[in-house]
Design an enzyme around this catalytic site. Structure first.
Site, PDB file in Angstrom:
ATOM      1  N   SER A 400       0.829  -1.216   0.000  1.00  0.00           N
ATOM      2  CA  SER A 400       0.000   0.000   0.000  1.00  0.00           C
ATOM      3  C   SER A 400       0.856   1.256   0.000  1.00  0.00           C
ATOM      4  O   SER A 400       0.344   2.350  -0.230  1.00  0.00           O
ATOM      5  CB  SER A 400      -0.889   0.060   1.232  1.00  0.00           C
ATOM      6  OG  SER A 400      -1.217  -1.176   1.722  1.00  0.00           O
ATOM      7  N   HIS A 421      -2.175  -2.668  -6.213  1.00  0.00           N
ATOM      8  CA  HIS A 421      -2.673  -2.322  -4.882  1.00  0.00           C
ATOM      9  C   HIS A 421      -4.183  -2.438  -4.842  1.00  0.00           C
ATOM     10  O   HIS A 421      -4.899  -1.592  -5.380  1.00  0.00           O
ATOM     11  CB  HIS A 421      -2.211  -0.900  -4.513  1.00  0.00           C
ATOM     12  CG  HIS A 421      -2.692  -0.473  -3.176  1.00  0.00           C
ATOM     13  ND1 HIS A 421      -2.988   0.830  -2.871  1.00  0.00           N
ATOM     14  CD2 HIS A 421      -2.947  -1.194  -2.043  1.00  0.00           C
ATOM     15  CE1 HIS A 421      -3.399   0.891  -1.612  1.00  0.00           C
ATOM     16  NE2 HIS A 421      -3.385  -0.312  -1.103  1.00  0.00           N
ATOM     17  N   GLU A 433      -4.976   0.137  -7.785  1.00  0.00           N
ATOM     18  CA  GLU A 433      -3.913   1.031  -8.249  1.00  0.00           C
ATOM     19  C   GLU A 433      -2.851   0.156  -8.914  1.00  0.00           C
ATOM     20  O   GLU A 433      -2.306  -0.757  -8.279  1.00  0.00           O
ATOM     21  CB  GLU A 433      -3.307   1.803  -7.072  1.00  0.00           C
ATOM     22  CG  GLU A 433      -4.194   2.936  -6.590  1.00  0.00           C
ATOM     23  CD  GLU A 433      -3.598   3.701  -5.407  1.00  0.00           C
ATOM     24  OE1 GLU A 433      -3.885   4.898  -5.268  1.00  0.00           O
ATOM     25  OE2 GLU A 433      -2.854   3.102  -4.595  1.00  0.00           O
ATOM     26  N   ASN A 471      -3.659   6.497  -0.704  1.00  0.00           N
ATOM     27  CA  ASN A 471      -3.164   6.556   0.676  1.00  0.00           C
ATOM     28  C   ASN A 471      -2.286   7.775   0.913  1.00  0.00           C
ATOM     29  O   ASN A 471      -2.224   8.297   2.024  1.00  0.00           O
ATOM     30  CB  ASN A 471      -2.411   5.270   1.022  1.00  0.00           C
ATOM     31  CG  ASN A 471      -3.379   4.122   1.302  1.00  0.00           C
ATOM     32  OD1 ASN A 471      -4.582   4.352   1.488  1.00  0.00           O
ATOM     33  ND2 ASN A 471      -2.879   2.910   1.321  1.00  0.00           N
TER      34      ASN A 471
END
Ligand code: 3HC
Length: 673
Positions: A400, A421, A433, A471
């Site tokens: 992540s 991800h 992702e 994130n």
């Protein structure tokens, strides 16, 4: 665009506007001209309208909206069809949506292919059917069935359409011949508009009471109710006029602009700028997953459900068994809700090969590592994997945050390595992702994008940086949320601002769900922050029944007096006198700062386009679609206003260095593209 052909005394009108036969200006004028031609030709006794290719028509050309559409408008086209003195039959050869279905409703009869889907999805674009659909459909199928289609926007199958009276006949294969035969059988015109509406206002109340979630935060579904009410209570002409008025109002609304943006953003995200044309995807016949935890299992389910065999590897027998059992439990739960048959569950489970033998990964074309976030361990795993994996196999990490280039460097085949991800729960959340490393080969990227789409995900390409797109943008939001609590806000107040905005949960609710202990140093005696204090007391979030909130056995949330006093203690410890914090400051410091981070992500080329950032937030975090995503929303708010607000709070808390790109666009009075 519009082709015509004669079959005896029947004129066939074909909508031919690939890829989806959208009803753009040329198609509209072509349809009107073709109807006029049929009217004028004494040799034509009836008309059939159909579509070329696999669609009848996906409706109005959405790209034309907001650009001033040329005449004739679609309602006039539909009226021309309905007013035609010769009978008109729709041959619904494939999916008919929105204005496409409305064209068929203007016809006198409808013959559908068995595989066609019929729907009025306008509400999903913040609109209502604006070419007579809201007035004709209730007359044809009754108020309740019309409400279901118009307010939910969900299409129905041809079989269901026949059941509710939306189509007259369903045929196997191409319905054109059946429609021509029907048209040639001395039919009489049968306009829907002059028929009475079957149903009453009580059906609207019952529908609203049964479907509250369709209306949450949205303007269009309420407007849909109003126009169906108009169909019931007003004269035909007034009903049509009400529909037009409300359609145009919705077309100009921010919500519809945002939802239309989301429609195109989602499709643009699948495209990689500058990818060479010869980057043909590699074949992926078997996928390997390293790690049978919640994430590994969830990722594996996506492939199993798409009939791709999965080899799942663990180092410990118990963890492997637990992982396989969790997959079965999840499938069984879906089957219990009626969304899978027992046969489908067994078919998926039969494709799962759980094993302790790392070498089994040698048979896989793609291997996804889904172990915990530790660079050293990941590097070890990748070095080992590179030795077992077959040449050309793609090696992916589900990290992540971590540096995919560093992971790739220890494989001696960095061209085969990328990040994939997934978002938790990985079998449910649509976002992936696709993290492009410095040396990731173009065909590896192309494979990842195609594969993600095959398993029903929405892939977005991201470059390498800490936290990638989603994130990374969470960091200023979470940091500022915590800082605001120290300065005087409560977690409840901050969370409420976010849920009122339309997020499924606020920053503290999300921390409790993900785990307060993520990133904790695990030393209960070292208490530097409020989060350390919560962790030291075992308040790790929902999983331990307590975090920023208390949770009961059913995970129902309530405020925690203990957390409130801990917060007081921490403020005293740092000599902070709490102040009243208004909701506007919370918006600036937790949402505008995210936009700012998004702008930096664009500036650095981590995201290809601002709409990709929107897609990440729409599909990975439940950002309210009717605001279009953070970057679109920011452009609607006005970037100058955002920069001014960020500058106002520049001396407070982290994350406030304003992006040069954001400042520049704001100065020019522009938005994100
Ligand atoms: N207008 C303009 N472009 C459209 C379009 C439309 N109605 N529907 C699809 N497209 C474009 C897509 O943007 C895409 O373009 P791209 O290749 O350049 O990215 C291309 O057509 C193919 O679309 P998809 O990638 O979505 O193809 P799929 O096969 O996966 O899906 C579909 C096809 C189910 C038709 C899906 O595209 C869809 O749901 N389209 C929207 C349908 C819709 O909302 N219709 C209502 C329009 S509003 C209206 O009709 C108003 C009226 O009441 C007055």
């Amino acid at each position: 665009m519009i082709r015509t052909a004669r079959s005896g005394a029947v004129l066939e009108i074909v909508i031919d506007n690939p890829p989806v036969n959208a009803l753009g200006a040329e198609v509209r004028s072509g349809l009107v001209a073709a109807i006029a031609e049929a009217e004028a030709d004494a040799g034509v006794s009836a008309i059939v309208i159909t579509g070329a290719g696999k669609f009848f028509s996906a409706g109005a050309d959405i790209a034309e909206f907001g650009k001033g559409m040329a005449d004739p408008q679609l309602p006039e086209v539909c009226l021309a069809i309905e007013h035609c003195l010769k009978p008109v039959v729709a041959a619904i050869n494939g999916t008919a949506l929105g204005g496409g279905l409305e064209v068929t409703l203007a016809c006198d009869y409808r013959v559908s292919a068995g595989g066609a889907k019929l729907g009025l999805p306008e509400v999903k674009l913040g609109l209502l059917p604006g070419a007579g659909g809201t007035q004709r459909l209730p007359r044809l199928v009754g108020v309740t069935a019309a409400l279901q289609m118009i307010v939910s926007g969900e299409p129905v199958s041809a079989a269901r359409a026949a059941e509710i009276g939306l189509v007259d006949i369903v045929v196997d294969g191409d319905p054109l011949q059946a429609a021509v035969d029907m048209a040639g059988s001395s039919l009489s015109p049968r306009p829907i508009s002059t028929a009475p509406v079957a149903g009453d206002l009580a059906e609207i109340d019952a529908f609203v009471a049964a479907n509250p979630r369709l209306f949450k935060g949205l303007e269009a579904p309420k407007a849909c109710l109003e126009v169906i009410k108009a169909a019931i209570t007003l004269s035909g002409a007034d009903g049509f006029a009400t529909e037009r008025r409300l359609f145009l109002a919705l077309l100009a609304s921010d919500q519809s602009k945002a939802l239309r943006h989301a429609f195109f953003a989602e499709r643009a995200a699948g495209k990689i700028d500058g990818l060479p044309n010869d980057a043909a995807p590699r074949t992926i016949a078997r996928v390997g997953i390293i790690g049978a935890g919640t994430m590994g299992g969830g990722i594996g389910m996506n492939f199993l459900s798409a009939a791709v065999p999965v080899t799942m590897v663990e180092t410990n027998g118990e963890a492997l068994e637990r992982g396989a059992a969790l997959i079965r439990k999840n499938y069984d739960a879906t089957a219990a809700k009626g969304r899978l048959t027992a046969g489908q569950v067994e078919a998926a489970m039969a494709l799962l090969h759980p094993t302790l033998d790392f070498a089994a990964l040698g048979a896989c074309d793609l291997v996804i590592e889904a172990i915990y976030e530790n660079m050293e361990v990941k590097k070890e795993v990748f070095a080992r994997l590179a030795a077992f994996a077959k040449p050309g196999a793609i090696l992916a990490s589900n990290t992540s945050y971590l540096d995919v280039n560093e992971i790739a460097a220890c494989t001696q085949r960095p061209q085969d390595v990328l990040g994939l991800h997934f978002f938790s729960p990985a079998n449910v959340m649509k976002l992936v992702e696709v993290v492009r490393g410095r040396e990731t080969a173009p065909d590896v990227l192309a494979t990842a994008m195609a594969l993600a789409q095959k398993i029903g995900k929405v892939p977005v390409v991201a470059g390498v940086c800490y936290g990638f797109i989603g994130n990374r943008m969470l960091i200023p939001r979470q940091d500022n949320a915590l800082a605001l609590v120290m300065e005087g806000a409560s977690p409840e107040q901050i969370d409420k601002v976010h849920t009122d905005f339309g997020m499924p949960m606020g920053p503290f609710q999300m921390t409790d769900l993900a785990g307060v202990d993520i990133g904790w140093h695990r030393d209960p005696d070292r208490i530097d922050t409020l989060k350390d204090a919560l962790c030291a007391q075992g308040r790790w979030g929902q999983k331990t029944g307590a975090g920023f909130y208390d949770y009961d056995a059913k995970r129902q949330r309530s405020s925690s007096p203990l957390v409130a006093s801990l917060i007081e203690e921490f403020r005293a410890r740092e000599n902070i006198t709490p102040r009243a914090i208004d909701d506007e400051e919370i918006i600036v410091r937790t949402l505008y700062t995210m936009v700012n981070e998004g702008a930096k992500i664009l500036e650095e080329g981590i995201a290809q386009r601002s709409s990709d950032i929107d897609v990440v937030w729409l599909f990975g975090y439940g950002w309210p679609r009717y605001t279009g995503g953070p970057m679109f929303w920011a452009s609607q708010v006005g970037l100058a206003k955002i920069v001014a607000a960020l500058d106002r709070y520049a001396d407070r808390a982290p994350g406030f260095a304003v992006s040069a790109l954001l400042r520049d666009l704001a100065a020019k009075g522009e938005g994100f593209a």
